[in-house]
Design an enzyme around this catalytic site. Structure first.
Site, PDB file in Angstrom:
ATOM      1  N   TYR A 162     -21.933 -82.885   4.646  1.00 25.46           N
ATOM      2  CA  TYR A 162     -21.487 -84.091   5.374  1.00 25.46           C
ATOM      3  C   TYR A 162     -22.563 -84.571   6.334  1.00 25.46           C
ATOM      4  O   TYR A 162     -22.966 -85.742   6.303  1.00 25.46           O
ATOM      5  CB  TYR A 162     -20.184 -83.791   6.137  1.00 25.46           C
ATOM      6  CG  TYR A 162     -19.896 -84.811   7.218  1.00 25.46           C
ATOM      7  CD1 TYR A 162     -19.579 -86.129   6.903  1.00 25.46           C
ATOM      8  CD2 TYR A 162     -19.967 -84.462   8.584  1.00 25.46           C
ATOM      9  CE1 TYR A 162     -19.335 -87.071   7.906  1.00 25.46           C
ATOM     10  CE2 TYR A 162     -19.725 -85.395   9.579  1.00 25.46           C
ATOM     11  CZ  TYR A 162     -19.414 -86.698   9.234  1.00 25.46           C
ATOM     12  OH  TYR A 162     -19.189 -87.631  10.214  1.00 25.46           O
TER      13      TYR A 162
ATOM     14  N   THR B 119     -22.732 -89.836  13.741  1.00 21.80           N
ATOM     15  CA  THR B 119     -22.134 -88.651  14.346  1.00 21.80           C
ATOM     16  C   THR B 119     -23.165 -87.776  15.050  1.00 21.80           C
ATOM     17  O   THR B 119     -24.351 -87.789  14.677  1.00 21.80           O
ATOM     18  CB  THR B 119     -21.436 -87.826  13.231  1.00 21.80           C
ATOM     19  OG1 THR B 119     -21.096 -86.545  13.745  1.00 21.80           O
ATOM     20  CG2 THR B 119     -22.348 -87.610  12.026  1.00 21.80           C
ATOM     21  N   ASP B 120     -22.686 -86.965  15.999  1.00 18.91           N
ATOM     22  CA  ASP B 120     -23.587 -86.006  16.657  1.00 18.91           C
ATOM     23  C   ASP B 120     -24.003 -84.876  15.724  1.00 18.91           C
ATOM     24  O   ASP B 120     -24.953 -84.138  16.000  1.00 18.91           O
ATOM     25  CB  ASP B 120     -22.939 -85.437  17.932  1.00 18.91           C
ATOM     26  CG  ASP B 120     -21.613 -84.719  17.710  1.00 18.91           C
ATOM     27  OD1 ASP B 120     -21.151 -84.647  16.552  1.00 18.91           O
ATOM     28  OD2 ASP B 120     -21.039 -84.222  18.697  1.00 18.91           O
ATOM     29  N   GLU B 121     -23.256 -84.705  14.604  1.00 16.22           N
ATOM     30  CA  GLU B 121     -23.538 -83.568  13.716  1.00 16.22           C
ATOM     31  C   GLU B 121     -24.920 -83.651  13.073  1.00 16.22           C
ATOM     32  O   GLU B 121     -25.430 -82.657  12.570  1.00 16.22           O
ATOM     33  CB  GLU B 121     -22.464 -83.457  12.625  1.00 16.22           C
ATOM     34  CG  GLU B 121     -21.091 -83.248  13.217  1.00 16.22           C
ATOM     35  CD  GLU B 121     -20.106 -82.580  12.276  1.00 16.22           C
ATOM     36  OE1 GLU B 121     -20.508 -82.095  11.207  1.00 16.22           O
ATOM     37  OE2 GLU B 121     -18.914 -82.556  12.632  1.00 16.22           O
TER      38      GLU B 121
ATOM     39  N   LYS C 156     -24.821 -88.047   6.387  1.00 15.67           N
ATOM     40  CA  LYS C 156     -24.833 -89.011   7.502  1.00 15.67           C
ATOM     41  C   LYS C 156     -26.264 -89.175   8.038  1.00 15.67           C
ATOM     42  O   LYS C 156     -26.682 -90.279   8.399  1.00 15.67           O
ATOM     43  CB  LYS C 156     -23.904 -88.544   8.627  1.00 15.67           C
ATOM     44  CG  LYS C 156     -22.422 -88.631   8.331  1.00 15.67           C
ATOM     45  CD  LYS C 156     -21.908 -90.032   8.078  1.00 15.67           C
ATOM     46  CE  LYS C 156     -21.886 -90.905   9.308  1.00 15.67           C
ATOM     47  NZ  LYS C 156     -21.241 -92.216   9.051  1.00 15.67           N
TER      48      LYS C 156
HETATM   49  P1  NAD Z   1     -11.921 -91.330   8.030  1.00 14.60           P
HETATM   50  O1  NAD Z   1     -12.226 -90.346   6.968  1.00 14.60           O
HETATM   51  O2  NAD Z   1     -10.641 -91.213   8.788  1.00 14.60           O
HETATM   52  O3  NAD Z   1     -11.961 -92.810   7.426  1.00 14.60           O
HETATM   53  C1  NAD Z   1     -12.950 -93.231   6.549  1.00 14.60           C
HETATM   54  C2  NAD Z   1     -12.513 -94.558   5.941  1.00 14.60           C
HETATM   55  O4  NAD Z   1     -13.567 -95.019   5.075  1.00 14.60           O
HETATM   56  C3  NAD Z   1     -11.247 -94.452   5.079  1.00 14.60           C
HETATM   57  O5  NAD Z   1     -10.375 -95.530   5.373  1.00 14.60           O
HETATM   58  C4  NAD Z   1     -11.766 -94.562   3.643  1.00 14.60           C
HETATM   59  O6  NAD Z   1     -10.824 -95.154   2.755  1.00 14.60           O
HETATM   60  C5  NAD Z   1     -12.994 -95.447   3.835  1.00 14.60           C
HETATM   61  N1  NAD Z   1     -14.000 -95.270   2.778  1.00 14.60           N
HETATM   62  C6  NAD Z   1     -14.463 -94.094   2.276  1.00 14.60           C
HETATM   63  N2  NAD Z   1     -15.385 -94.349   1.307  1.00 14.60           N
HETATM   64  C7  NAD Z   1     -15.516 -95.701   1.226  1.00 14.60           C
HETATM   65  C8  NAD Z   1     -16.319 -96.563   0.446  1.00 14.60           C
HETATM   66  N3  NAD Z   1     -17.161 -96.081  -0.477  1.00 14.60           N
HETATM   67  N4  NAD Z   1     -16.199 -97.902   0.621  1.00 14.60           N
HETATM   68  C9  NAD Z   1     -15.323 -98.410   1.549  1.00 14.60           C
HETATM   69  N5  NAD Z   1     -14.541 -97.626   2.306  1.00 14.60           N
HETATM   70  C10 NAD Z   1     -14.619 -96.288   2.162  1.00 14.60           C
HETATM   71  O7  NAD Z   1     -13.170 -91.295   9.008  1.00 14.60           O
HETATM   72  P2  NAD Z   1     -13.232 -91.489  10.599  1.00 14.60           P
HETATM   73  O8  NAD Z   1     -12.958 -90.204  11.251  1.00 14.60           O
HETATM   74  O9  NAD Z   1     -12.458 -92.691  10.954  1.00 14.60           O
HETATM   75  O10 NAD Z   1     -14.803 -91.782  10.776  1.00 14.60           O
HETATM   76  C11 NAD Z   1     -15.304 -93.120  10.675  1.00 14.60           C
HETATM   77  C12 NAD Z   1     -16.810 -93.080  10.853  1.00 14.60           C
HETATM   78  O11 NAD Z   1     -17.125 -92.505  12.118  1.00 14.60           O
HETATM   79  C13 NAD Z   1     -17.525 -92.211   9.812  1.00 14.60           C
HETATM   80  O12 NAD Z   1     -18.719 -92.857   9.464  1.00 14.60           O
HETATM   81  C14 NAD Z   1     -17.798 -90.910  10.544  1.00 14.60           C
HETATM   82  O13 NAD Z   1     -18.964 -90.281  10.045  1.00 14.60           O
HETATM   83  C15 NAD Z   1     -18.012 -91.404  11.955  1.00 14.60           C
HETATM   84  N6  NAD Z   1     -17.677 -90.455  13.040  1.00 14.60           N
HETATM   85  C16 NAD Z   1     -16.473 -89.815  13.058  1.00 14.60           C
HETATM   86  C17 NAD Z   1     -16.155 -88.974  14.123  1.00 14.60           C
HETATM   87  C18 NAD Z   1     -14.819 -88.258  14.199  1.00 14.60           C
HETATM   88  O14 NAD Z   1     -14.648 -87.405  15.076  1.00 14.60           O
HETATM   89  N7  NAD Z   1     -13.855 -88.566  13.349  1.00 14.60           N
HETATM   90  C19 NAD Z   1     -17.078 -88.781  15.155  1.00 14.60           C
HETATM   91  C20 NAD Z   1     -18.317 -89.450  15.087  1.00 14.60           C
HETATM   92  C21 NAD Z   1     -18.585 -90.297  14.038  1.00 14.60           C
HETATM   93  O1  DAU Z   2     -18.801 -84.161  15.790  1.00 13.55           O
HETATM   94  C1  DAU Z   2     -18.343 -85.307  15.139  1.00 13.55           C
HETATM   95  C2  DAU Z   2     -17.630 -84.908  13.863  1.00 13.55           C
HETATM   96  O2  DAU Z   2     -16.384 -84.357  14.251  1.00 13.55           O
HETATM   97  C3  DAU Z   2     -17.437 -86.069  12.897  1.00 13.55           C
HETATM   98  O3  DAU Z   2     -18.694 -86.535  12.475  1.00 13.55           O
HETATM   99  C4  DAU Z   2     -16.605 -85.631  11.691  1.00 13.55           C
HETATM  100  O4  DAU Z   2     -16.359 -86.747  10.843  1.00 13.55           O
HETATM  101  C5  DAU Z   2     -15.298 -85.074  12.193  1.00 13.55           C
HETATM  102  O5  DAU Z   2     -14.520 -84.597  11.117  1.00 13.55           O
HETATM  103  C6  DAU Z   2     -15.546 -83.932  13.197  1.00 13.55           C
HETATM  104  O6  DAU Z   2     -16.141 -82.780  12.536  1.00 13.55           O
HETATM  105  P1  DAU Z   2     -15.684 -81.288  12.886  1.00 13.55           P
HETATM  106  O7  DAU Z   2     -16.019 -80.406  11.758  1.00 13.55           O
HETATM  107  O8  DAU Z   2     -16.166 -80.904  14.240  1.00 13.55           O
HETATM  108  O9  DAU Z   2     -14.078 -81.539  13.012  1.00 13.55           O
HETATM  109  P2  DAU Z   2     -12.808 -80.696  12.476  1.00 13.55           P
HETATM  110  O10 DAU Z   2     -11.611 -81.321  13.105  1.00 13.55           O
HETATM  111  O11 DAU Z   2     -12.823 -80.511  11.009  1.00 13.55           O
HETATM  112  O12 DAU Z   2     -13.042 -79.273  13.162  1.00 13.55           O
HETATM  113  C7  DAU Z   2     -13.186 -79.152  14.572  1.00 13.55           C
HETATM  114  C8  DAU Z   2     -13.476 -77.703  14.868  1.00 13.55           C
HETATM  115  O13 DAU Z   2     -12.306 -76.916  14.574  1.00 13.55           O
HETATM  116  C9  DAU Z   2     -14.588 -77.112  14.004  1.00 13.55           C
HETATM  117  O14 DAU Z   2     -15.327 -76.192  14.786  1.00 13.55           O
HETATM  118  C10 DAU Z   2     -13.850 -76.383  12.890  1.00 13.55           C
HETATM  119  C11 DAU Z   2     -12.570 -75.921  13.574  1.00 13.55           C
HETATM  120  N1  DAU Z   2     -11.367 -75.839  12.710  1.00 13.55           N
HETATM  121  C12 DAU Z   2     -11.057 -76.910  11.926  1.00 13.55           C
HETATM  122  C13 DAU Z   2      -9.954 -76.889  11.107  1.00 13.55           C
HETATM  123  C14 DAU Z   2      -9.613 -78.068  10.221  1.00 13.55           C
HETATM  124  C15 DAU Z   2     -10.546 -74.720  12.744  1.00 13.55           C
HETATM  125  O15 DAU Z   2     -10.824 -73.742  13.489  1.00 13.55           O
HETATM  126  N2  DAU Z   2      -9.445 -74.691  11.931  1.00 13.55           N
HETATM  127  C16 DAU Z   2      -9.122 -75.721  11.095  1.00 13.55           C
HETATM  128  O16 DAU Z   2      -8.113 -75.613  10.351  1.00 13.55           O
END
Ligand code: NAD
Ligand code: DAU
Length: 354
Positions: free
Chosen positions: A158, A132-134, A162
């Site tokens: 988190y 992730t970019d975080e 990562k």
């Molecule tokens: P998600 O939370 O929707 O899904 C995570 C999945 O991993 C789930 O199906 C869960 O059951 C599984 N899991 C959790 N712990 C596990 C373990 N110990 N063993 C096997 N499986 C396990 O997450 P996502 O949003 O699909 O993100 C997927 C990946 O991409 C993550 O590594 C996250 O850090 C990264 N990522 C997410 C975003 C985003 O915006 N969602 C952006 C950049 C990177």
């Molecule tokens: O940048 C990549 C990341 O993006 C991934 O690595 C994470 O797995 C993914 O969850 C996401 O993280 P964020 O914290 O940016 O996403 P989230 O959807 O939780 O929140 C997006 C923005 O909105 C953040 O600035 C917090 C804000 N927010 C979120 C929620 C849930 C609100 O203002 N209200 C809310 O109820």
């Protein structure tokens, strides 16, 4: 065959669905099925012999070793993680267990398997780590976007977990020669996104007549990428990426959270109008900010474009319209994830926010 972890989650499910639609190569899907894992997202693959689902933990090295030995994949793609920042603030332990310790055990199992492969297969093998970019921390308004050499400054449990996993992956290449690739992507949105995250939460709450919670002043900036573009970037890096390299993935779509809320409300007003011209924007509610809330993320995606020729296919306007429409068309998927556990989470996260 490839082994994909965490593919009952949001991005992993989209990745496997696209993979099975485009390629003949089989997929083993290893997922623990935490609250975020949802087999319903993969329902269309139920009778597909090229998709094998295994419920299990990436931290269970023996189990992973058996799977690797049995199926002999040419690549492992690691999506499995705890992924929600707010949950990591309420309970960081699970994040350390899966994202750090789990990734370590997975790497150990993969290293042992890879070490025993014949030379040609050994050099063709890839371990792709999805990150992730975080991990780069937070940017000020006028700072340039994150490049791959930006220093690591994770601010939440988190992102720190990562970051630790990224460092382990890097070390396994540097020390043992494991052929790794790492992608660091910005915020994804699209189908099958669990409604604890901002965009699906807004859609679900708006339709239910509930408040649309905006943390703090709503001026935090995220850089949004349609999930299918993230999946195409991962396929591209898997195919063409240089071993040991990191690729930032993003859509050049920086938007303030409050603007996102208004865009989603505008689309819902158009696609699912309410009586008497009432706007969903009337449900916007400012609530207490997230502790340690990162102000701005922005991805410089020039390296992956220059070296590998990848570019996103969707603009934010096309992607968000598809996303809102998907949620309107898939109410039963939404209703099934709104379980008792999820309701408890909403209570925990939102009841104490003024
Ligand atoms: P998600 O939370 O929707 O899904 C995570 C999945 O991993 C789930 O199906 C869960 O059951 C599984 N899991 C959790 N712990 C596990 C373990 N110990 N063993 C096997 N499986 C396990 O997450 P996502 O949003 O699909 O993100 C997927 C990946 O991409 C993550 O590594 C996250 O850090 C990264 N990522 C997410 C975003 C985003 O915006 N969602 C952006 C950049 C990177
Ligand atoms: O940048 C990549 C990341 O993006 C991934 O690595 C994470 O797995 C993914 O969850 C996401 O993280 P964020 O914290 O940016 O996403 P989230 O959807 O939780 O929140 C997006 C923005 O909105 C953040 O600035 C917090 C804000 N927010 C979120 C929620 C849930 C609100 O203002 N209200 C809310 O109820």
């Amino acid at each position: 065959m490839i082994l994909v972890t965490g593919s009952a989650g949001f991005i992993g499910a989209n990745f496997v669905l696209d993979w099975c639609a485009q390629y003949d190569e089989s997929v083993i899907n290893l997922d623990k099925l935490t609250y975020a894992g949802n087999l319903e997202s993969l329902a269309s693959l139920k009778d597909n012999p090229r998709h094998i689902f295994v419920q299990g933990d990436i931290g269970d090295a023996k189990r992973v070793a058996r799977l690797l030995a049995e199926h002999q994949p040419r690549a492992v793609i690691n999506f499995a993680a705890e992924s929600h920042v707010d949950r990591s603030i309420h309970g960081p332990e699970e994040f350390i267990q899966t994202n750090v310790v789990g990734t370590f055990h997975l790497l150990e199992a993969v290293r042992a398997y890879w070490g025993g492969l014949p030379d040609a297969e050994k050099s063709a093998f890839r371990f792709l780590h999805v990150s992730t970019d975080e991990v780069y921390g937070s940017l000020a308004k006028d700072e340039p976007a994150f490049t791959e050499t930006h220093r690591y400054e994770p601010n939440s449990p988190y992102s720190a977990s990562k970051a630790a996993s990224d460092h382990l992956v890097r070390a396994y290449h540097h020390t043992y020669g494991l052929p790794v690739l790492t992608t660091n992507c910005s915020n994804n949105y699209g189908p099958y996104h669990f409604p604890e995250k901002l965009i699906p939460l807004l859609i679900v709450n708006a339709l239910a007549g509930k408040p649309l919670p905006v943390y703090g002043d709503g001026q935090q900036i995220r850089d949004w990428l349609y999930v299918k573009d993230h999946c195409s970037a991962i396929r591209c890096v898997l195919e063409k990426g240089r071993v040991g390299e990191v690729y930032n993935v993003g859509g050049w779509n920086e938007k303030a959270n409050l603007d996102i809320v208004h865009i989603v409300c505008g689309l819902l007003d158009e696609l699912r109008p309410q009586a008497e011209g009432k706007s969903y924007a009337e449900q916007i509610t400012f609530v207490t900010d997230r502790p340690g809330h990162d102000r701005r993320y922005a991805i410089d995606a020039r390296k992956i474009e220059r070296e590998l020729g990848w570019k996103p296919a969707e603009t934010f306007e096309t992607g968000i319209r598809k996303t809102v429409q998907w949620y309107l068309d898939n109410q039963s998927w939404v209703n099934n994830v709104l379980s008792g556990d999820y309701r408890q989470w909403l209570e925990k996260n939102y009841s104490e926010r003024a």
